[in-house]
Design an enzyme around this catalytic site. Sequence first.
Site, PDB file in Angstrom:
ATOM      1  N   HIS A  18      -1.546  -1.870  10.481  1.00  0.00           N
ATOM      2  CA  HIS A  18      -1.101  -3.258  10.439  1.00  0.00           C
ATOM      3  C   HIS A  18       0.098  -3.455  11.367  1.00  0.00           C
ATOM      4  CE1 HIS A  18      -3.213  -4.967   6.758  1.00  0.00           C
ATOM      5  NE2 HIS A  18      -3.608  -3.701   6.778  1.00  0.00           N
ATOM      6  N   GLU A  36       0.814  -1.220   0.000  1.00  0.00           N
ATOM      7  CA  GLU A  36       0.000   0.000   0.000  1.00  0.00           C
ATOM      8  C   GLU A  36       0.849   1.273   0.000  1.00  0.00           C
ATOM      9  OE1 GLU A  36      -3.411   0.321   2.462  1.00  0.00           O
ATOM     10  OE2 GLU A  36      -4.194  -1.658   1.914  1.00  0.00           O
TER      11      GLU A  36
END
Length: 581
Positions: free
Chosen positions: A564, A290
């Site tokens: 995350h 990402e």
Amino acid sequence: MALQVSPFSNCFVAGGHAVGWAFIVPCFWFLDRLLAVCKTTTLEKTQSLEQECYLPPLKVFFGSITFFILFLITAPLAFLGLLLWAPLQACRRPFYYHKEAPSSPEQETHKGFALEGKASFGFATANLCLLPDSLARFNNLGHTQHRATAIAQRIVEGVRRPHIRIFVDSPSSCGTRSPSSTTLPITNSSTYGATDRQAPAPVNPHSEEGHTSVPKSDNHVVCVPCDDTEKPLTESSLLNSNQNSNQQDQTGHRSAPRALLSQGLLQQDDVPWEVSSMFPANVDILCLEEVFDKRAAQKLTKVLRPMYGHILYDIGVYACQPPCRCTAFKFFNSGLFLASRFPVLDAQYHWFPNSRGEDALAAKGLLSAKVLIGQNKKQKQVVGYFNCTHLHAPEGEGEVRCEQLNMVTKWIGDFQAASREPDEEVVFDVLCGDFNFDNCSPDDTLEQNHCLFEEYRDPCRAGPGKEKPWVIGTLLEQPTLYEDDVNTPENLQRTLESEALRKQYISPPVPTEGCALVYPETGQPWVGRRIDYMLYRESSISEHCRTEIEEVTFITQLAGLTDHIPVGLRLNVIMDPDCDD
């Protein structure tokens, strides 16, 4: 064939692409700011409570009007730029390659196989959510450019430390060893937003009573005898309890490292593991997901390049894919970012043609790379394969992810068959990334039983739908990213080590639609969603090489900067010295 630095074959195409993109950027930036000013994170909402009550609404009102007007003014110029930029994507190779010239060739090779016939390799993966600022805010993360710089600085701060290996010798269990990659010096971690901090050089603290000094070399071994009596551990012990492990002394240095000795660690056929507030020392290859924002990718490259001389970024395809067809217009690249200490001999990228919904706007796919490690004792070239991917995101669409796993398996096999030379020694084959499914949710049963897990080994997996008892979920609950229990590396580390706290901040499993969720099963620990994977395969490496897991690491150093938990893996590879030519 050597990789090309630019994704374009000549300067004329590159120049046309740069001009077209320059026309697009102002309009794109004003649109991004227009959306961002209307979407606030929970951290900004908390900070706004300290301001005068009328200031935030005024900022939203006047900011929206200003950016909307500027967007309209620059839109015609952006349209002209798009007409120039989009057709040139058909001539674009799928990544930029940054190569940093080393001061000496020895810095880019591993001499372990040539000298001892064995070597240790460190890998790490992390999803950073470096989207354009307006889109990142939907994940409760803002200020993409500042986060990119802060993330890169924290990564460098962790990986440049000396690599200390700790072995715990127990008289009651001969041969039981627990290596740990934690090290002694640590700086005081700041909360999100402190982007002006520079990553410090490795420090050799003065030896003090109750502390252990760190030698100057990069790799050290500390042997610690283990007393089986019930005598409590002292402050000078190298194995501290989870509660004492995060305390810092008066000089600002952390107390001595510890290995997390749990029931899972001591079980047969299990692996050493750790929750660490810093990235493991000496990570050789780093995979990030990402990293969609181009400027953020450039900031990461700028900070990481002194540590990683070979970086692939802006990986993916744009515009109409396949070219000259309007069925799938890609507004964003794959988001993949690869940083390697070793030279990249070859690399190949494929994008997933079956993406749906919002995922179809990005060119998610697979990047496969072949890296040069060095030579063995017989002067044969030693190489490794590293693969990273980011699968389909929406829940309830397991069949899409299974199709993508089929593609991943095929593409990796094709790449290795085409790039492997007969006189090479392959010493590792690693696959990592954000798979967007876990191994505990009933909704992900289809992916959990995929044949990929028969080829690649997952150190955290006990079987389909069942995690090992020490495993920790890697997906954080977005609304709570800035709460005190998880907003610093040390606090997040303590939270992950406590099952009671972990339940509040790690995303729970996803139930099957229409069915009640019963989790966990009686007598089993609460794990949460682990969607970030680090896998390795032994069947594809040289037959006289043996792989051992040295450590699995759950990393909290990026607390407050992403949603995350990064994951690290260190492998020991031993090459049979009596192998035939």
